[in-house]
Design a protein around this motif. Structure first.
Motif, mmCIF file in Angstrom:
data_model
loop_
_atom_site.group_PDB
_atom_site.id
_atom_site.type_symbol
_atom_site.label_atom_id
_atom_site.label_comp_id
_atom_site.label_asym_id
_atom_site.label_seq_id
_atom_site.Cartn_x
_atom_site.Cartn_y
_atom_site.Cartn_z
ATOM 1 N N SER A 82 0.803 -1.222 0.000
ATOM 2 C CA SER A 82 0.000 0.000 0.000
ATOM 3 C C SER A 82 0.835 1.271 0.000
ATOM 4 O O SER A 82 0.327 2.340 -0.343
ATOM 5 C CB SER A 82 -0.935 0.017 1.219
ATOM 6 N N HIS A 83 2.111 1.179 0.370
ATOM 7 C CA HIS A 83 2.954 2.369 0.381
ATOM 8 C C HIS A 83 3.569 2.548 -1.007
ATOM 9 O O HIS A 83 4.336 1.715 -1.471
ATOM 10 C CB HIS A 83 4.052 2.246 1.439
ATOM 11 N N ARG A 84 3.238 3.639 -1.657
ATOM 12 C CA ARG A 84 3.606 3.835 -3.056
ATOM 13 C C ARG A 84 5.123 3.768 -3.280
ATOM 14 O O ARG A 84 5.603 3.104 -4.194
ATOM 15 C CB ARG A 84 3.079 5.172 -3.562
ATOM 16 N N ILE A 85 5.888 4.462 -2.436
ATOM 17 C CA ILE A 85 7.344 4.475 -2.597
ATOM 18 C C ILE A 85 7.918 3.077 -2.391
ATOM 19 O O ILE A 85 8.713 2.581 -3.199
ATOM 20 C CB ILE A 85 7.984 5.467 -1.612
ATOM 21 N N THR A 86 7.520 2.423 -1.300
ATOM 22 C CA THR A 86 8.047 1.088 -0.994
ATOM 23 C C THR A 86 7.714 0.100 -2.105
ATOM 24 O O THR A 86 8.592 -0.632 -2.594
ATOM 25 C CB THR A 86 7.471 0.587 0.337
ATOM 26 N N PHE A 87 6.457 0.061 -2.518
ATOM 27 C CA PHE A 87 6.050 -0.908 -3.531
ATOM 28 C C PHE A 87 6.737 -0.630 -4.878
ATOM 29 O O PHE A 87 7.228 -1.551 -5.541
ATOM 30 C CB PHE A 87 4.530 -0.878 -3.701
ATOM 31 N N SER A 88 6.802 0.634 -5.263
ATOM 32 C CA SER A 88 7.395 0.982 -6.553
ATOM 33 C C SER A 88 8.866 0.592 -6.608
ATOM 34 O O SER A 88 9.344 0.018 -7.598
ATOM 35 C CB SER A 88 7.238 2.476 -6.836
ATOM 36 N N TYR A 89 9.598 0.885 -5.536
ATOM 37 C CA TYR A 89 11.027 0.560 -5.552
ATOM 38 C C TYR A 89 11.289 -0.924 -5.342
ATOM 39 O O TYR A 89 12.345 -1.432 -5.718
ATOM 40 C CB TYR A 89 11.777 1.429 -4.545
ATOM 41 N N THR A 90 10.345 -1.624 -4.769
ATOM 42 C CA THR A 90 10.447 -3.083 -4.735
ATOM 43 C C THR A 90 10.338 -3.650 -6.151
ATOM 44 O O THR A 90 11.107 -4.549 -6.537
ATOM 45 C CB THR A 90 9.345 -3.674 -3.836
ATOM 46 N N ILE A 91 9.400 -3.139 -6.931
ATOM 47 C CA ILE A 91 9.247 -3.575 -8.326
ATOM 48 C C ILE A 91 10.487 -3.223 -9.132
ATOM 49 O O ILE A 91 11.018 -4.059 -9.888
ATOM 50 C CB ILE A 91 7.994 -2.931 -8.959
ATOM 51 N N VAL A 92 10.975 -1.992 -8.982
ATOM 52 C CA VAL A 92 12.171 -1.575 -9.722
ATOM 53 C C VAL A 92 13.361 -2.449 -9.343
ATOM 54 O O VAL A 92 14.156 -2.862 -10.206
ATOM 55 C CB VAL A 92 12.479 -0.084 -9.450
ATOM 56 N N MET A 130 19.338 10.076 -2.885
ATOM 57 C CA MET A 130 19.095 8.816 -3.583
ATOM 58 C C MET A 130 18.317 9.029 -4.876
ATOM 59 O O MET A 130 18.605 8.399 -5.899
ATOM 60 C CB MET A 130 18.328 7.863 -2.668
ATOM 61 N N ARG A 131 17.324 9.909 -4.837
ATOM 62 C CA ARG A 131 16.432 10.068 -5.980
ATOM 63 C C ARG A 131 17.189 10.503 -7.220
ATOM 64 O O ARG A 131 17.033 9.893 -8.285
ATOM 65 C CB ARG A 131 15.352 11.084 -5.644
ATOM 66 N N MET A 132 18.022 11.537 -7.115
ATOM 67 C CA MET A 132 18.719 12.051 -8.285
ATOM 68 C C MET A 132 19.703 11.033 -8.849
ATOM 69 O O MET A 132 19.786 10.819 -10.062
ATOM 70 C CB MET A 132 19.460 13.345 -7.955
ATOM 71 N N ILE A 133 20.450 10.375 -7.952
ATOM 72 C CA ILE A 133 21.428 9.385 -8.398
ATOM 73 C C ILE A 133 20.731 8.241 -9.126
ATOM 74 O O ILE A 133 21.151 7.818 -10.214
ATOM 75 C CB ILE A 133 22.240 8.859 -7.207
ATOM 76 N N MET A 134 19.644 7.720 -8.550
ATOM 77 C CA MET A 134 18.957 6.585 -9.157
ATOM 78 C C MET A 134 18.335 6.934 -10.496
ATOM 79 O O MET A 134 18.431 6.155 -11.454
ATOM 80 C CB MET A 134 17.883 6.056 -8.199
ATOM 81 N N PHE A 135 17.704 8.096 -10.587
ATOM 82 C CA PHE A 135 17.024 8.418 -11.836
ATOM 83 C C PHE A 135 18.021 8.616 -12.968
ATOM 84 O O PHE A 135 17.821 8.139 -14.090
ATOM 85 C CB PHE A 135 16.151 9.664 -11.680
ATOM 86 N N ARG A 136 19.126 9.292 -12.686
ATOM 87 C CA ARG A 136 20.137 9.475 -13.729
ATOM 88 C C ARG A 136 20.789 8.147 -14.108
ATOM 89 O O ARG A 136 21.104 7.912 -15.281
ATOM 90 C CB ARG A 136 21.182 10.482 -13.260
ATOM 91 N N ALA A 137 20.980 7.281 -13.118
ATOM 92 C CA ALA A 137 21.593 5.985 -13.407
ATOM 93 C C ALA A 137 20.679 5.123 -14.267
ATOM 94 O O ALA A 137 21.137 4.456 -15.209
ATOM 95 C CB ALA A 137 21.931 5.270 -12.104
ATOM 96 N N MET A 158 18.088 1.533 -3.967
ATOM 97 C CA MET A 158 16.741 0.984 -4.129
ATOM 98 C C MET A 158 16.254 0.334 -2.840
ATOM 99 O O MET A 158 15.111 0.533 -2.425
ATOM 100 C CB MET A 158 16.714 -0.039 -5.274
ATOM 101 N N ASN A 159 17.128 -0.442 -2.204
ATOM 102 C CA ASN A 159 16.740 -1.115 -0.970
ATOM 103 C C ASN A 159 16.482 -0.105 0.141
ATOM 104 O O ASN A 159 15.503 -0.221 0.891
ATOM 105 C CB ASN A 159 17.846 -2.089 -0.547
#
Length: 410
Positions: free
Chosen positions: A221-231, A287-294, A339-340
């Motif tokens: 149900s937590h959008r951030i947690t679920f999304s980054y689990t999928i990624v 974390m956000r900027m590093i991950m998105f650019r990567a 991500m983790n």
């Protein structure tokens, strides 16, 4: 790293942060070691165990990961109830049993059972290590600790194939499993002597299916947690695809023979370099900027490499394949620890169970995708590099979507 010493000091009298990072890296390395050290032995194992299809030997990897997925759902909740070290030690013992069964396996079916038990056991140390870190760090600090841990952890895929190759050259491939068991005993003893329990009795939760389901609902149900689990599952899926098919690509396609561990380890270096750099830069850039650019860079590079590979009938020059994979590994290395940490950030109150659910779901996605990529091997690199491209593009879309909805996340 004095700031970590200050934060960790209240939680444990010992070990210091350097020893702690090294210990957690070795605890978490059982899975990687159990995969990478076996790769040079695939031809001998396939012959001795009468494996009929050449791609079927990849199931030695998949069986271990499937066991790990099943174990994660158990060890995480158990560690929230009985304490971190109790759950971790149970996993070590089961891993040792699986190693011994694999060492004496007389056919492929018994080998797969042994590997499943290895994975079931290795899930304990791997899952509990993340919860143990989350007990003491959070947010960018946790991402930084995870990155430093990964920088030590990455030594495993650099040296493990050479270790396996060396054992095969002087002994039998079965001896590799004996080494696994001995190493597990050594690491378990280190943890028992030096690592204090990080979950006090007043923070423990009853061990029940209801608690696990409640934690799973929080993850979903937590959008951030679920999304980054999928990624995490998508990115790891491309990496597992590489592990499944690396030996065939290097040895059969490019004819590298005994030099396979050298090239495998060289590519792993770029993964390790990225984790070290991430540990230095995550506090500054987030974390956000590093991950998105990567992830964008990974998508662009892998799509380009796929187009070149298709144009060259699936077998571009070795230097091109190595260069493309080095770049892919570098960008994947920037993603893994972040991500983790991002997925775990909102769930510190149920760190053990959350780590289990997140790890099980992401690895279930990863093992399925990795198996598809590996089984698609057709004496070309197109299935592998194409898998990186497709999964990176989907991951970038998911990350872009979630940060449109949650723009203020680190």
């Amino acid at each position: 790293m004095p700031e970590f010493e200050h934060q960790a000091g209240a939680a444990k009298a010992h070990p210091g942060i350097v020893e702690f990072v090294a210990m957690m890296a070795l605890v978490s390395s059982l899975v990687a070691l159990s995969i990478d050290a076996m790769l040079p032995a695939f031809p001998q194992m396939a012959q001795d165990l009468a494996v009929e299809r050449s791609n079927d030997i990849q199931l030695v990897v998949s069986a271990l990961i499937l066991g790990m997925i099943g174990g994660q759902l158990f060890y995480g909740p158990w560690s929230d109830s009985a304490g971190r070290k109790t759950a971790m030690f149970a996993g070590f013992i089961l891993f040792i049993i699986g190693s011994i069964l694999s060492a004496v396996a007389s056919n492929f079916e018994v080998m797969l059972v042994g590997r499943f038990l290895q994975g079931l056991g290795a899930a304990g140390p791997r899952t509990v290590a993340v919860a143990l870190i989350r007990d003491q760090f959070e947010g960018r600090d946790m991402a930084r600790v995870m990155s430093f841990m990964m920088s030590v952890f990455i030594l495993v895929p650099i040296v493990a194939p050479a270790l396996g190759q060396g054992i095969v050259m002087v002994s039998h491939w079965r001896m590799i499993y004996v080494v696994f068991a001995v190493l597990a005993i050594v690491v378990m003893s280190w943890v028992a002597i030096r690592q204090p329990e990080t979950l006090p009795a007043d923070r423990r939760q009853p061990f029940s299916l209801k608690c696990t389901l409640r934690a799973a609902r929080e993850v979903f149900s937590h959008r951030i947690t679920f999304s980054y689990t999928i990624v995490s599952g998508l990115v790891a899926g491309s990496f597992y695809g590489y592990l499944n098919s690396a030996q065939q690509i290097f040895v059969e396609l490019y004819g590298l023979g005994d030099r396979f561990p050298i090239y495998f380890g060289a590519l792993a270096f770029f993964f390790g370099l990225a984790t070290v750099l991430n540990g230095r830069f995550v506090m500054q850039f987030g974390m956000r900027m590093i991950m998105f650019r990567a992830i964008v860079a990974l998508a662009v590079l892998s799509v380009f490499a796929t187009a070149v590979a298709v144009a060259l009938s699936g077998m571009p020059p070795l230097w091109f394949f190595l260069g493309s994979m080095a770049g892919c590994f570098f960008f994947v290395g920037l993603l893994f620890g972040n991500m983790n940490a991002m997925a775990m950030q909102p769930l510190g109150h149920i760190a053990g169970t959350a780590s289990a659910v997140i790890g099980a779901l992401s690895n279930l996605i990863a093992v399925a995708l990795g198996a598809l990529i590996g089984q698609a091997y057709n004496h070309s690199i197109v299935p592998l590099i194409g898998g990186f491209a497709m999964l990176a593009v989907v991951s970038a879309i998911v990350m872009y979507w979630v940060h449109q909805v949650e723009p203020d996340v680190a």
